[in-house]
Design an enzyme around this catalytic site. Structure first.
Site, PDB file in Angstrom:
ATOM      1  N   PHE A 196       0.824  -1.223   0.000  1.00  0.00           N
ATOM      2  CA  PHE A 196       0.000   0.000   0.000  1.00  0.00           C
ATOM      3  C   PHE A 196       0.859   1.275   0.000  1.00  0.00           C
ATOM      4  N   ILE A 197       1.613   1.511   1.071  1.00  0.00           N
ATOM      5  CA  ILE A 197       2.331   2.789   1.162  1.00  0.00           C
ATOM      6  C   ILE A 197       3.511   2.802   0.192  1.00  0.00           C
ATOM      7  N   ASP A 220      13.037 -11.714  -1.201  1.00  0.00           N
ATOM      8  CA  ASP A 220      12.802 -11.585   0.231  1.00  0.00           C
ATOM      9  C   ASP A 220      13.888 -10.684   0.833  1.00  0.00           C
ATOM     10  N   THR A 280       6.230   2.863  12.756  1.00  0.00           N
ATOM     11  CA  THR A 280       4.834   3.131  13.126  1.00  0.00           C
ATOM     12  C   THR A 280       4.714   3.788  14.500  1.00  0.00           C
ATOM     13  N   ASP A 281       3.597   4.462  14.713  1.00  0.00           N
ATOM     14  CA  ASP A 281       3.317   5.033  16.045  1.00  0.00           C
ATOM     15  C   ASP A 281       3.021   3.946  17.073  1.00  0.00           C
ATOM     16  N   GLU A 282       2.702   2.730  16.593  1.00  0.00           N
ATOM     17  CA  GLU A 282       2.267   1.678  17.531  1.00  0.00           C
ATOM     18  C   GLU A 282       3.387   1.235  18.473  1.00  0.00           C
ATOM     19  N   TYR A 304       2.810  -7.441  16.286  1.00  0.00           N
ATOM     20  CA  TYR A 304       3.206  -6.535  15.196  1.00  0.00           C
ATOM     21  C   TYR A 304       4.025  -5.367  15.734  1.00  0.00           C
ATOM     22  N   LYS A 364       7.983  -4.294  15.130  1.00  0.00           N
ATOM     23  CA  LYS A 364       8.436  -3.007  14.571  1.00  0.00           C
ATOM     24  C   LYS A 364       9.365  -2.311  15.571  1.00  0.00           C
ATOM     25  N   ASN A 383      -2.289   5.176   8.111  1.00  0.00           N
ATOM     26  CA  ASN A 383      -2.449   5.687   6.743  1.00  0.00           C
ATOM     27  C   ASN A 383      -3.751   5.195   6.139  1.00  0.00           C
ATOM     28  N   VAL A 385     -17.223  -3.853  13.792  1.00  0.00           N
ATOM     29  CA  VAL A 385     -16.584  -2.842  14.654  1.00  0.00           C
ATOM     30  C   VAL A 385     -16.175  -3.540  15.946  1.00  0.00           C
ATOM     31  N   TYR A 386     -14.878  -3.488  16.230  1.00  0.00           N
ATOM     32  CA  TYR A 386     -14.368  -4.199  17.408  1.00  0.00           C
ATOM     33  C   TYR A 386     -14.739  -3.470  18.703  1.00  0.00           C
TER      34      TYR A 386
HETATM   35  P1  NAD Z   1       1.457  -3.616   3.229  1.00  0.00           P
HETATM   36  O1  NAD Z   1       1.118  -4.775   4.090  1.00  0.00           O
HETATM   37  O2  NAD Z   1       0.403  -3.002   2.361  1.00  0.00           O
HETATM   38  O3  NAD Z   1       2.684  -3.988   2.267  1.00  0.00           O
HETATM   39  C1  NAD Z   1       3.824  -4.656   2.737  1.00  0.00           C
HETATM   40  C2  NAD Z   1       4.665  -5.036   1.521  1.00  0.00           C
HETATM   41  O4  NAD Z   1       5.866  -5.671   2.001  1.00  0.00           O
HETATM   42  C3  NAD Z   1       3.970  -6.016   0.591  1.00  0.00           C
HETATM   43  O5  NAD Z   1       4.122  -5.614  -0.745  1.00  0.00           O
HETATM   44  C4  NAD Z   1       4.700  -7.335   0.849  1.00  0.00           C
HETATM   45  O6  NAD Z   1       4.737  -8.195  -0.285  1.00  0.00           O
HETATM   46  C5  NAD Z   1       6.084  -6.842   1.249  1.00  0.00           C
HETATM   47  N1  NAD Z   1       6.821  -7.803   2.092  1.00  0.00           N
HETATM   48  C6  NAD Z   1       6.407  -8.370   3.252  1.00  0.00           C
HETATM   49  N2  NAD Z   1       7.344  -9.179   3.740  1.00  0.00           N
HETATM   50  C7  NAD Z   1       8.400  -9.115   2.876  1.00  0.00           C
HETATM   51  C8  NAD Z   1       9.687  -9.717   2.836  1.00  0.00           C
HETATM   52  N3  NAD Z   1      10.079 -10.584   3.794  1.00  0.00           N
HETATM   53  N4  NAD Z   1      10.520  -9.424   1.818  1.00  0.00           N
HETATM   54  C9  NAD Z   1      10.127  -8.548   0.837  1.00  0.00           C
HETATM   55  N5  NAD Z   1       8.921  -7.965   0.818  1.00  0.00           N
HETATM   56  C10 NAD Z   1       8.062  -8.238   1.826  1.00  0.00           C
HETATM   57  O7  NAD Z   1       2.101  -2.533   4.203  1.00  0.00           O
HETATM   58  P2  NAD Z   1       1.894  -0.951   4.307  1.00  0.00           P
HETATM   59  O8  NAD Z   1       0.650  -0.682   5.040  1.00  0.00           O
HETATM   60  O9  NAD Z   1       2.141  -0.378   2.971  1.00  0.00           O
HETATM   61  O10 NAD Z   1       3.109  -0.593   5.284  1.00  0.00           O
HETATM   62  C11 NAD Z   1       4.420  -0.364   4.772  1.00  0.00           C
HETATM   63  C12 NAD Z   1       5.351  -0.019   5.911  1.00  0.00           C
HETATM   64  O11 NAD Z   1       4.868   1.140   6.601  1.00  0.00           O
HETATM   65  C13 NAD Z   1       5.473  -1.110   6.987  1.00  0.00           C
HETATM   66  O12 NAD Z   1       6.806  -1.169   7.414  1.00  0.00           O
HETATM   67  C14 NAD Z   1       4.566  -0.638   8.109  1.00  0.00           C
HETATM   68  O13 NAD Z   1       4.994  -1.124   9.348  1.00  0.00           O
HETATM   69  C15 NAD Z   1       4.736   0.855   7.990  1.00  0.00           C
HETATM   70  N6  NAD Z   1       3.601   1.650   8.466  1.00  0.00           N
HETATM   71  C16 NAD Z   1       2.340   1.394   8.015  1.00  0.00           C
HETATM   72  C17 NAD Z   1       1.284   2.191   8.436  1.00  0.00           C
HETATM   73  C18 NAD Z   1      -0.123   1.969   7.948  1.00  0.00           C
HETATM   74  O14 NAD Z   1      -1.051   2.617   8.454  1.00  0.00           O
HETATM   75  N7  NAD Z   1      -0.376   1.095   6.977  1.00  0.00           N
HETATM   76  C19 NAD Z   1       1.524   3.260   9.321  1.00  0.00           C
HETATM   77  C20 NAD Z   1       2.839   3.483   9.766  1.00  0.00           C
HETATM   78  C21 NAD Z   1       3.874   2.682   9.317  1.00  0.00           C
HETATM   79  O1  DAU Z   2      -0.948   3.182  13.627  1.00  0.00           O
HETATM   80  C1  DAU Z   2      -0.239   2.735  12.511  1.00  0.00           C
HETATM   81  C2  DAU Z   2      -0.677   1.338  12.196  1.00  0.00           C
HETATM   82  O2  DAU Z   2      -1.995   1.430  11.665  1.00  0.00           O
HETATM   83  C3  DAU Z   2       0.231   0.608  11.216  1.00  0.00           C
HETATM   84  O3  DAU Z   2       1.509   0.494  11.784  1.00  0.00           O
HETATM   85  C4  DAU Z   2      -0.337  -0.768  10.903  1.00  0.00           C
HETATM   86  O4  DAU Z   2       0.471  -1.422   9.926  1.00  0.00           O
HETATM   87  C5  DAU Z   2      -1.732  -0.592  10.353  1.00  0.00           C
HETATM   88  O5  DAU Z   2      -2.321  -1.857  10.137  1.00  0.00           O
HETATM   89  C6  DAU Z   2      -2.603   0.221  11.316  1.00  0.00           C
HETATM   90  O6  DAU Z   2      -2.911  -0.539  12.523  1.00  0.00           O
HETATM   91  P1  DAU Z   2      -4.365  -0.523  13.189  1.00  0.00           P
HETATM   92  O7  DAU Z   2      -4.546  -1.787  13.919  1.00  0.00           O
HETATM   93  O8  DAU Z   2      -4.603   0.742  13.913  1.00  0.00           O
HETATM   94  O9  DAU Z   2      -5.274  -0.473  11.828  1.00  0.00           O
HETATM   95  P2  DAU Z   2      -6.591  -1.275  11.414  1.00  0.00           P
HETATM   96  O10 DAU Z   2      -7.052  -0.672  10.131  1.00  0.00           O
HETATM   97  O11 DAU Z   2      -6.406  -2.745  11.476  1.00  0.00           O
HETATM   98  O12 DAU Z   2      -7.617  -0.866  12.569  1.00  0.00           O
HETATM   99  C7  DAU Z   2      -7.965   0.494  12.788  1.00  0.00           C
HETATM  100  C8  DAU Z   2      -8.937   0.533  13.960  1.00  0.00           C
HETATM  101  O13 DAU Z   2     -10.179  -0.089  13.541  1.00  0.00           O
HETATM  102  C9  DAU Z   2      -8.473  -0.254  15.157  1.00  0.00           C
HETATM  103  O14 DAU Z   2      -8.927   0.387  16.353  1.00  0.00           O
HETATM  104  C10 DAU Z   2      -9.181  -1.606  15.020  1.00  0.00           C
HETATM  105  C11 DAU Z   2     -10.497  -1.229  14.362  1.00  0.00           C
HETATM  106  N1  DAU Z   2     -11.076  -2.250  13.468  1.00  0.00           N
HETATM  107  C12 DAU Z   2     -10.288  -2.790  12.498  1.00  0.00           C
HETATM  108  C13 DAU Z   2     -10.808  -3.764  11.641  1.00  0.00           C
HETATM  109  C14 DAU Z   2      -9.936  -4.392  10.575  1.00  0.00           C
HETATM  110  C15 DAU Z   2     -12.414  -2.613  13.613  1.00  0.00           C
HETATM  111  O15 DAU Z   2     -13.127  -2.109  14.491  1.00  0.00           O
HETATM  112  N2  DAU Z   2     -12.910  -3.562  12.763  1.00  0.00           N
HETATM  113  C16 DAU Z   2     -12.164  -4.160  11.795  1.00  0.00           C
HETATM  114  O16 DAU Z   2     -12.705  -5.032  11.056  1.00  0.00           O
END
Ligand code: NAD
Ligand code: DAU
Length: 354
Positions: A12-13, A60, A131-133, A157, A161, A187, A213-214
């Site tokens: 995604f990102i 990988d 991540t902020d987590e 997770y 990180k 994001n 909704v959890y």
């Molecule tokens: P995503 O799950 O959409 O994509 C992850 C990508 O990494 C995929 O294309 C997958 O094929 C690849 N991948 C996974 N394991 C691999 C490996 N061992 N070798 C090579 N490629 C591999 O993730 P995203 O949401 O785009 O997040 C990207 C980064 O940003 C992550 O490091 C995540 O922790 C960080 N991040 C995400 C969020 C968010 O809200 N999504 C917020 C803050 C930080």
């Molecule tokens: O904060 C940054 C993080 O945000 C990233 O590092 C992670 O990669 C990304 O997955 C995301 O984590 P969250 O757990 O916060 O995102 P998610 O979209 O899974 O959930 C957002 C909120 O919604 C969370 O409070 C859980 C809730 N939720 C999620 C799902 C999938 C529901 O209530 N129902 C659902 O089905």
């Protein structure tokens, strides 16, 4: 002119970042290394195949020798590391791959960079996307996370990180590897895999499926539009200081229920003839996520003061764009939704409630 290696660029990102970087920065060559797990897809990068600066390698990040060879062969000076397992719910069910990819994978990348660059660190940069987590959870009224907030990860997770962040910092202090780290909040935007909350809501509105909704739905996230995150990473690459960490957030802190209501209202407006109007009737409260973090909020004063970065999108404008993107890319969304791997995940994760 940079020679850049992006890991996880089919996710995604990462895919948003590659599109953004190819337009907004001077790139000589951009190599995208991605394993193509369930979360990665080349369809996220459609159209880039013909760009002579762009090259894809399916591999990988744990393959240290392969990465080292890529760094040397393409004379990479800038490595931007997105690749990771990223879904908290999956980390609760299957934690091991999170330690493998996120901790060991990051370690192997660091070693590859240290050895390939062999002490010639001038002009080089290893940027780690985190991540902020890692900071844990906030109670109502507690101050936002800053770069000095102690780490307190609470899911497999976020622990993985946090582990990777510690390794990255250790390589700066021990070997002088020129690293930077960004810790970003939740994001949303184009190409997000519909296991995460916002695309789950949009997809389920379209399909007339329940929106799970959890718990009580009052958890709070700091939502940032993905393009703002990508701009922030580019600013850090340009003027960020090696060894430094920068927090990024969207400045939006709605509850999950508020996010759901906003998206359902947009869907009601854009699909007035749908049999699922009003879409918010699809809401179902389901069993809570174990260890569910209650609230995240980011203090972004450091990156604002040092690099002049701030988010441009607010939640209303970002959600509008996001819904528009999914409605315009129904083929992308339906291809994921009909995929066996996705169906299996939905069955596994939500079966207790169906
Ligand atoms: P995503 O799950 O959409 O994509 C992850 C990508 O990494 C995929 O294309 C997958 O094929 C690849 N991948 C996974 N394991 C691999 C490996 N061992 N070798 C090579 N490629 C591999 O993730 P995203 O949401 O785009 O997040 C990207 C980064 O940003 C992550 O490091 C995540 O922790 C960080 N991040 C995400 C969020 C968010 O809200 N999504 C917020 C803050 C930080
Ligand atoms: O904060 C940054 C993080 O945000 C990233 O590092 C992670 O990669 C990304 O997955 C995301 O984590 P969250 O757990 O916060 O995102 P998610 O979209 O899974 O959930 C957002 C909120 O919604 C969370 O409070 C859980 C809730 N939720 C999620 C799902 C999938 C529901 O209530 N129902 C659902 O089905």
């Amino acid at each position: 002119m940079r020679n850049m290696l992006v890991t996880g660029g089919a996710g995604f990102i990462g895919s948003n970042f590659i599109r953004h970087a190819l337009v907004y920065t001077h790139i000589n060559k951009l190599v995208n290394l991605d394993l193509l797990t369930y979360a990665g897809s080349l369809s996220n990068l459609a159209g880039l195949e013909t760009d002579p600066r762009y090259q894809f390698v399916q591999a990988d990040i744990r393959s240290r020798e392969l990465v080292q060879n890529l760094l040397l062969e393409h004379q990479i000076d800038t490595l931007v590391h997105f690749a990771a397992e990223t879904h908290v719910d999956r980390s609760i069910r299957q934690p091991e791959i999170f330690i493998e990819s996120n901790v060991l994978g990051t370690f192997q990348l660091l070693e590859a960079a240290r050895q390939a660059w062999d002490g010639s660190f001038s002009g080089k940069r290893f940027h780690h996307v985190s991540t902020d987590e890692v900071y844990g959870t906030l109670a109502a009224g507690e101050p936002s996370f800053s770069e000095t907030t102690p780490y307190n990860p609470r899911s497999p997770y976020s622990a993985s990180k946090a582990g990777s962040d510690h390794c990255v910092r250790a390589y700066f202090h021990t070997y002088g590897l020129p690293v930077t780290i960004s810790n970003c909040s939740n994001n949303y935007g184009p190409y997000q895999y519909p296991e995460k909350f916002i695309p789950v809501i949009i997809l389920n509105c379209l399909m007339g499926e329940i929106i799970p909704v959890y718990g009580d739905g009052r958890q709070i996230r700091d939502w940032i539009y993905v393009e703002d995150h990508c701009r922030g990473i580019l600013r850090i690459l340009e003027d960020g200081q090696p060894g430094e960490t920068y927090n990024l957030g969207g400045g939006n802190q709605p509850s999950n229920l508020e996010v759901l209501e906003q998206i359902c209202a947009i869907m009601d407006r854009k699909r007035p003839g749908s049999p699922h109007v009003p879409h918010h009737n699809l809401l179902r409260f389901v069993i809570d996520r174990p260890g569910h973090d209650r609230r995240y909020a980011m203090d972004c004063r450091k990156i604002n003061a040092a690099l002049g970065w701030q988010p441009e999108e607010n939640l209303a404008s970002g959600l509008e764009k996001t819904v528009d993107w999914y409605l315009d890319h129904m083929d992308w969304l339906l291809a994921v939704a009909r995929d066996e791997k996705y169906r299996t995940w939905i069955q596994t994760q939500y079966k207790e409630e169906s």
